[in-house]
Design a protein around this motif. Structure first.
Motif, PDB file in Angstrom:
ATOM      1  N   TYR A   1     148.357  56.003  42.418  1.00  0.00           N
ATOM      2  CA  TYR A   1     148.085  57.482  43.310  1.00  0.00           C
ATOM      3  C   TYR A   1     147.846  56.437  45.297  1.00  0.00           C
ATOM      4  O   TYR A   1     147.398  55.058  44.930  1.00  0.00           O
ATOM      5  N   ILE A   2     148.017  57.858  46.072  1.00  0.00           N
ATOM      6  CA  ILE A   2     148.448  57.442  46.630  1.00  0.00           C
ATOM      7  C   ILE A   2     147.002  58.461  47.518  1.00  0.00           C
ATOM      8  O   ILE A   2     147.117  59.385  47.304  1.00  0.00           O
ATOM      9  N   LEU A   3     145.648  58.111  47.931  1.00  0.00           N
ATOM     10  CA  LEU A   3     144.694  58.920  48.456  1.00  0.00           C
ATOM     11  C   LEU A   3     144.807  58.326  50.650  1.00  0.00           C
ATOM     12  O   LEU A   3     145.286  57.732  50.443  1.00  0.00           O
ATOM     13  N   THR A   4     144.159  59.512  50.877  1.00  0.00           N
ATOM     14  CA  THR A   4     143.864  59.511  51.905  1.00  0.00           C
ATOM     15  C   THR A   4     142.570  60.211  52.442  1.00  0.00           C
ATOM     16  O   THR A   4     141.983  60.584  51.499  1.00  0.00           O
ATOM     17  N   CYS A   5     141.763  59.896  53.606  1.00  0.00           N
ATOM     18  CA  CYS A   5     140.902  60.296  53.827  1.00  0.00           C
ATOM     19  C   CYS A   5     141.254  60.465  55.570  1.00  0.00           C
ATOM     20  O   CYS A   5     141.764  59.550  56.623  1.00  0.00           O
ATOM     21  N   THR A   6     141.090  61.743  56.171  1.00  0.00           N
ATOM     22  CA  THR A   6     141.294  61.943  57.486  1.00  0.00           C
ATOM     23  C   THR A   6     140.503  63.290  57.934  1.00  0.00           C
ATOM     24  O   THR A   6     139.204  63.816  56.968  1.00  0.00           O
ATOM     25  N   THR A   7     140.907  63.394  59.109  1.00  0.00           N
ATOM     26  CA  THR A   7     140.220  64.245  60.197  1.00  0.00           C
ATOM     27  C   THR A   7     141.220  64.762  60.967  1.00  0.00           C
ATOM     28  O   THR A   7     142.665  64.189  60.525  1.00  0.00           O
ATOM     29  N   ASN A   8     141.561  65.513  61.443  1.00  0.00           N
ATOM     30  CA  ASN A   8     141.509  66.538  62.430  1.00  0.00           C
ATOM     31  C   ASN A   8     141.734  66.694  63.840  1.00  0.00           C
ATOM     32  O   ASN A   8     140.740  67.041  64.178  1.00  0.00           O
ATOM     33  N   THR A   9     142.511  66.486  65.223  1.00  0.00           N
ATOM     34  CA  THR A   9     142.437  66.501  66.500  1.00  0.00           C
ATOM     35  C   THR A   9     143.699  67.928  66.581  1.00  0.00           C
ATOM     36  O   THR A   9     144.577  66.836  67.088  1.00  0.00           O
ATOM     37  N   GLY A  10     143.539  69.178  66.676  1.00  0.00           N
ATOM     38  CA  GLY A  10     143.539  69.865  67.021  1.00  0.00           C
ATOM     39  C   GLY A  10     144.928  70.014  66.059  1.00  0.00           C
ATOM     40  O   GLY A  10     144.727  70.165  64.388  1.00  0.00           O
ATOM     41  N   ASP A  11     145.954  69.834  65.578  1.00  0.00           N
ATOM     42  CA  ASP A  11     147.132  69.910  64.419  1.00  0.00           C
ATOM     43  C   ASP A  11     147.508  68.475  64.442  1.00  0.00           C
ATOM     44  O   ASP A  11     148.474  68.294  63.431  1.00  0.00           O
ATOM     45  N   ARG A  12     147.017  67.940  65.095  1.00  0.00           N
ATOM     46  CA  ARG A  12     147.651  66.335  64.757  1.00  0.00           C
ATOM     47  C   ARG A  12     146.398  65.714  63.413  1.00  0.00           C
ATOM     48  O   ARG A  12     144.781  66.226  63.303  1.00  0.00           O
ATOM     49  N   THR A  13     146.593  64.919  62.156  1.00  0.00           N
ATOM     50  CA  THR A  13     145.842  65.032  61.186  1.00  0.00           C
ATOM     51  C   THR A  13     145.878  63.439  61.486  1.00  0.00           C
ATOM     52  O   THR A  13     146.724  62.389  61.558  1.00  0.00           O
ATOM     53  N   ASN A  14     144.638  62.865  61.509  1.00  0.00           N
ATOM     54  CA  ASN A  14     144.649  61.141  61.570  1.00  0.00           C
ATOM     55  C   ASN A  14     144.235  60.943  59.780  1.00  0.00           C
ATOM     56  O   ASN A  14     143.579  60.993  59.491  1.00  0.00           O
ATOM     57  N   ILE A  15     144.803  59.939  59.060  1.00  0.00           N
ATOM     58  CA  ILE A  15     144.703  59.161  58.754  1.00  0.00           C
ATOM     59  C   ILE A  15     143.782  57.926  59.093  1.00  0.00           C
ATOM     60  O   ILE A  15     144.883  56.896  59.606  1.00  0.00           O
ATOM     61  N   HIS A  16     142.664  58.270  58.335  1.00  0.00           N
ATOM     62  CA  HIS A  16     142.014  57.008  58.526  1.00  0.00           C
ATOM     63  C   HIS A  16     141.771  56.237  57.157  1.00  0.00           C
ATOM     64  O   HIS A  16     140.915  54.644  57.533  1.00  0.00           O
TER      65      HIS A  16
END
Length: 415
Positions: A214-229
């Motif tokens: 499994y490869i799990l992400t936690c993200t937010t976005n800034t406009g169209d940019r995805t931030n992988i935290h």
């Protein structure tokens, strides 16, 4: 393995982490299971592209890519090009057919289901997955996806990507109805829901011999940019638990006072049905005041269900509230499609607040026919302009509203 960044992981650090996950492996045939375009801010498209490039060029492996569609429509060539950054050829995508291409690999016993649901559901659940997953044809299967609050399972991804995203009608229907019976408010944003415990049982008992990572992400976005935290890689459940903890910190928004009016925008690239667009309803419902108003700006929503039968059933029964659906589910056509029944529960306010869909491609009669109020999109967007409004509190014509530009990335709840 896990990798975290407050501001977001760089492309170089992501690529290095994925390379480390493959170190020492002899790989000839690999299956990648990313989400589809409806999870465009998951970071999974980028991760899939990096893995595909690395595996084909550095390992010389044959790589199949099967988006975990669940009940969604297959990806288009343009969506493939955009989501996978031009790296994964469209002809390499395998369409998961949730009604046809599945095999039963076991059963979750009725006694277990009854126990985890506190006696609300007392039937066994058949475990079905796409036949490729258990074919033995692959040296490695990479399941990629975002951990984020979810209305059915509590927190999305991990084994949900297998049992729903690549699952069959029985598991999809049963799990959705189990969550709906138990209650969304008791589930959303939490681990160890009844549905998650059913998935855990199935993962432990029926997937032990499958070479899953499994490869799990936690993200937010800034406009169209995805931030992988955060990125969590491995088979162990503890990786999911760490991802849940991070997502609860960055994707749960606690509000001190209930919303009287909420305006939600549905990005036309991501939301083309109320099946998906009703994230605007269930991700905000815990924060909306009794007697409040939800306005959904839905420029590309053209249908209700993600396939013809689901669309027909939604048009027939409508979003008429939990108690009504629990009675209507005795009708044979709805009883045979429990995921639709669950969806109708999820998409209703139970009369507590009003829901107004603002569309271009669905008529007023169609929208009102399923139980929503209606305003023409252009009229609503002229007043609530997505190009002008900012996420959070705004004042429009002297009225205070709360604006959300992407309901898929959060869960709004009162403290």
């Amino acid at each position: 393995m896990y990798y975290k960044s407050v501001t977001g992981l760089s492309d170089d650090s992501i690529r290095q982490a994925l390379a480390e996950s493959l170190e020492g492996k002899q790989l000839r045939n690999v299956l990648i299971l990313p989400p589809d375009f409806t999870r465009m801010y998951s970071g999974a498209g980028k991760i899939t592209a990096i893995y595909y490039d690395m595996l084909t060029k550095e390992f010389g492996a044959e790589v199949d890519v099967m988006p975990a569609l669940g009940t969604h429509v297959p990806m288009t060539e343009q969506e493939c090009e955009t989501f996978f950054e031009g790296v994964v050829p469209f002809e390499k995508l395998i369409v998961h057919k949730w009604r046809e291409d599945v095999v039963k690999i076991g059963e979750v016993p009725a006694e277990f289901v009854s126990e985890v649901s506190e006696g609300l559901v007392n039937e066994k659940i058949d475990v079905e997955v796409n036949k490729r997953i258990v074919s033995g044809s692959y040296d490695l299967i990479l399941s990629i996806g975002q951990v984020v609050p979810h209305e059915v399972v509590g927190m999305a991804n991990y084994s949900k990507n297998i049992f729903v995203g690549c699952g069959g009608s029985s598991m999809i229907n049963s799990s959705h109805m189990l969550g709906a019976f138990y209650g969304m408010e008791r589930i959303m944003g939490k681990d160890f829901s009844p549905v998650r415990r059913v998935f855990d049982y199935a993962e432990e008992h029926f997937l032990a011999d499958v070479p899953l990572m499994y490869i799990l992400t936690c993200t937010t976005n800034t406009g169209d940019r995805t931030n992988i935290h955060g990125m969590y890689i491995g088979r162990e459940r503890k990786n999911f638990e760490m991802a849940v903890e991070q997502s609860q910190q960055i994707n749960l928004i606690h509000v001190t006072e209930p919303f009287k009016k909420v305006v939600v925008y549905l990005d036309p690239r991501e939301f083309k049905s109320t099946w998906l667009g009703n994230k605007s309803v269930y991700r905000t419902r815990m924060a909306i005041a009794d007697g409040g108003e939800l306005i959904v700006l839905a420029p590309a929503v053209a249908h209700f269900g993600e396939d013809t039968e689901n669309d027909r059933l939604i048009r027939k029964y409508g979003y008429c509230g939990r108690e009504n659906i629990l009675k209507l589910v005795e009708n044979p056509d709805l009883k045979a499609n429990l995921s639709v029944a669950a969806h109708l529960i999820h998409g209703s306010s139970d009369g507590r607040f009003s829901i107004t869909y603002c569309t271009k491609l669905l008529t007023e009669d169609e929208v009102r026919g399923v139980g929503f109020n209606y305003i023409p999109y252009d009229e609503a967007a002229a007043k609530y302009d997505p190009a002008v409004l900012k996420d959070g509190w705004n004042t429009v014509d002297g009225e205070e509203i709360f604006y959300i530009s992407n309901p898929a990335l959060g869960l709004w709840t009162r403290e």
